[in-house]
Design an enzyme around this catalytic site. Structure first.
Site, PDB file in Angstrom:
ATOM      1  N   ASP A   1      -1.525   6.402   5.242  1.00 14.39           N
ATOM      2  CA  ASP A   1      -2.834   6.842   5.715  1.00 14.39           C
ATOM      3  C   ASP A   1      -2.772   8.201   6.407  1.00 14.39           C
ATOM      4  OD1 ASP A   1      -4.354   4.691   4.796  1.00 14.39           O
ATOM      5  OD2 ASP A   1      -3.919   3.470   6.580  1.00 14.39           O
TER       6      ASP A   1
ATOM      7  N   ARG B   1       1.242   4.185  -0.476  1.00 17.87           N
ATOM      8  CA  ARG B   1       0.273   5.092   0.121  1.00 17.87           C
ATOM      9  C   ARG B   1       0.521   5.106   1.618  1.00 17.87           C
ATOM     10  NH1 ARG B   1      -4.987   2.644  -3.080  1.00 17.87           N
ATOM     11  NH2 ARG B   1      -4.117   3.027  -5.153  1.00 17.87           N
TER      12      ARG B   1
ATOM     13  N   ARG C   1       0.742  -1.027  11.547  1.00 10.66           N
ATOM     14  CA  ARG C   1       0.063  -0.561  12.764  1.00 10.66           C
ATOM     15  C   ARG C   1      -0.615  -1.705  13.497  1.00 10.66           C
ATOM     16  NH1 ARG C   1      -3.437   4.068  10.300  1.00 10.66           N
ATOM     17  NH2 ARG C   1      -4.398   4.017  12.371  1.00 10.66           N
TER      18      ARG C   1
END
Lengths: 245, 245
Positions: free
Chosen positions: A52, A50, A198
């Site tokens: 974001d 996945r 991140r």
């Protein structure tokens, strides 16, 4: 029935992330719309990971079963690219084993993160890089990066809502100066927690600006406490770059 | 009252061109909205040239009168950049003579046009370059480019709705290979007819692919007939790069 794997690039700017959800524009949603248009029936797809909202991909891998036998792989690739929106593009399509699942069979995932350090922003790079207009000490960042490598508990670097096993294996974190004002942080690992890349980038910039010493990174990892690490780097600099199977 | 000149970059993708028009989003319209927000009154602006829908700018110059005396030039620049949308950015702001008019005082205008020649598109460059997936013969394009230089009647290269004097001065047309797959066409002149640069680029690609010889360009110019030249290159590769006063 043939199983195929697509290597898919997308510009994450106008998507609410990869995973399909009702009522919002997602990569998986648009991809399955294209599959339905070409094959005239609902076809499920399975991605390798996945991403974001706002995060890009150069190498996301999406597998699906081809419901007919009358199109070549090249035909399928061209047909899908002709109906996909302009911010998704299938770079490669190939037949794979019937039981192929990109999420569970990925041996290595590589993420790229781009920082743009010029004092003035470049509007043509907005949504493509993180504009971070500060001097960065690359040597210190490289020293800090070493602490992330290996199998560790990354509880300090996960998103609050990720309840999975926090132990992950990072093979390598490289800091590469691409040009005077562009720095690439390349992170290679087996699998990642939500927001982990991140959060690692956010931490490395704190070291690069001199706010923290490289050694503090080890302490943050050992604390296993999300509140010890700084804010996440924004999504626009991150690319799901490559997956090895 | 101070007169100031702003050097303005914008991403043309989501604008209906530079010039203000009712009911559509234009660069001038958004710029004057920002002026009104900062100065609490309507302030008129004057650009050095119009750009069409989808055309970008790195160096558009926009002049306006500052209606108050209590802000420094740096304050005005920062205040405007903080309220402008993310696809417009003032790169420089400076005080100029009271009678400054960028349209009439420009001595040279420089346009950049980018071609991307890789076989596969790069979605991160869409809206930034013209994806033109063909081999181009740079030497032939350079020979053709020589025919555009000088003071000539460019009737064959103007837009149908441009009724101005078709005689224009082009100082230089350079073809520069930036990298394996990126070619820059740089056009320098005093002033240009509508669509003129895009029509020149369209013609140069016909020579580059070998469809036409470089010598045909001279014949097209001499014909003074728009129907003799090929279709315009699309707007997304074009940048209003720099203006000299």
């Amino acid at each position: 029935m043939r199983m195929v794997a697509a290597t898919v690039a997308y510009d994450g700017t106008n998507f609410y992330g990869y995973q399909g959800q009702r009522n919002v524009r997602t990569v998986q949603g648009e991809f399955e719309k294209a599959l339905q248009k070409i094959f005239k029936e609902k076809v499920l797809s399975h991605g390798a990971g996945r991403t974001d909202t706002g995060v890009h991909s150069y190498g996301q891998t999406i597998a699906f079963k081809v419901p007919n036998d009358n199109m070549t792989i090249q035909n399928i690739k061209d047909a899908l690219n002709s109906v996909l929106p302009s911010d998704i593009y299938i770079r490669n399509l190939e037949q794979v084993e019937k039981n192929f699942n990109p999420r569970f069979m990925a041996k290595k995932r590589i993420y790229h993160y781009y920082l743009y350090t010029k004092k003035d922003p470049d509007i043509f790079l907005r949504n493509r890089v993180w504009w971070f207009p500060y001097d960065l000490d690359i040597d210190k960042m490289r020293k800090a990066a070493r602490h992330f490598e290996g199998e560790k508990d990354f509880s300090s670097f996960k998103s609050g809502n990720d309840e999975r096993n926090p132990v992950r294996q990072i093979d390598r974190v490289r800091i590469i100066r691409m040009s005077k004002n562009i720095i690439l942080i390349r992170v290679e690992g087996v699998s990642f927690l939500r927001r982990m890349v991140r959060n690692i980038v956010g931490t490395l910039t704190k070291v690069g600006t001199g706010t923290w010493t490289p050694e503090i990174v080890r302490e943050i990892i050992e604390a296993k406490d999300r509140s010890k690490a700084p804010a996440s780097a924004p999504p626009e600099g991150l690319y799901f770059y490559k997956i090895l199977f």
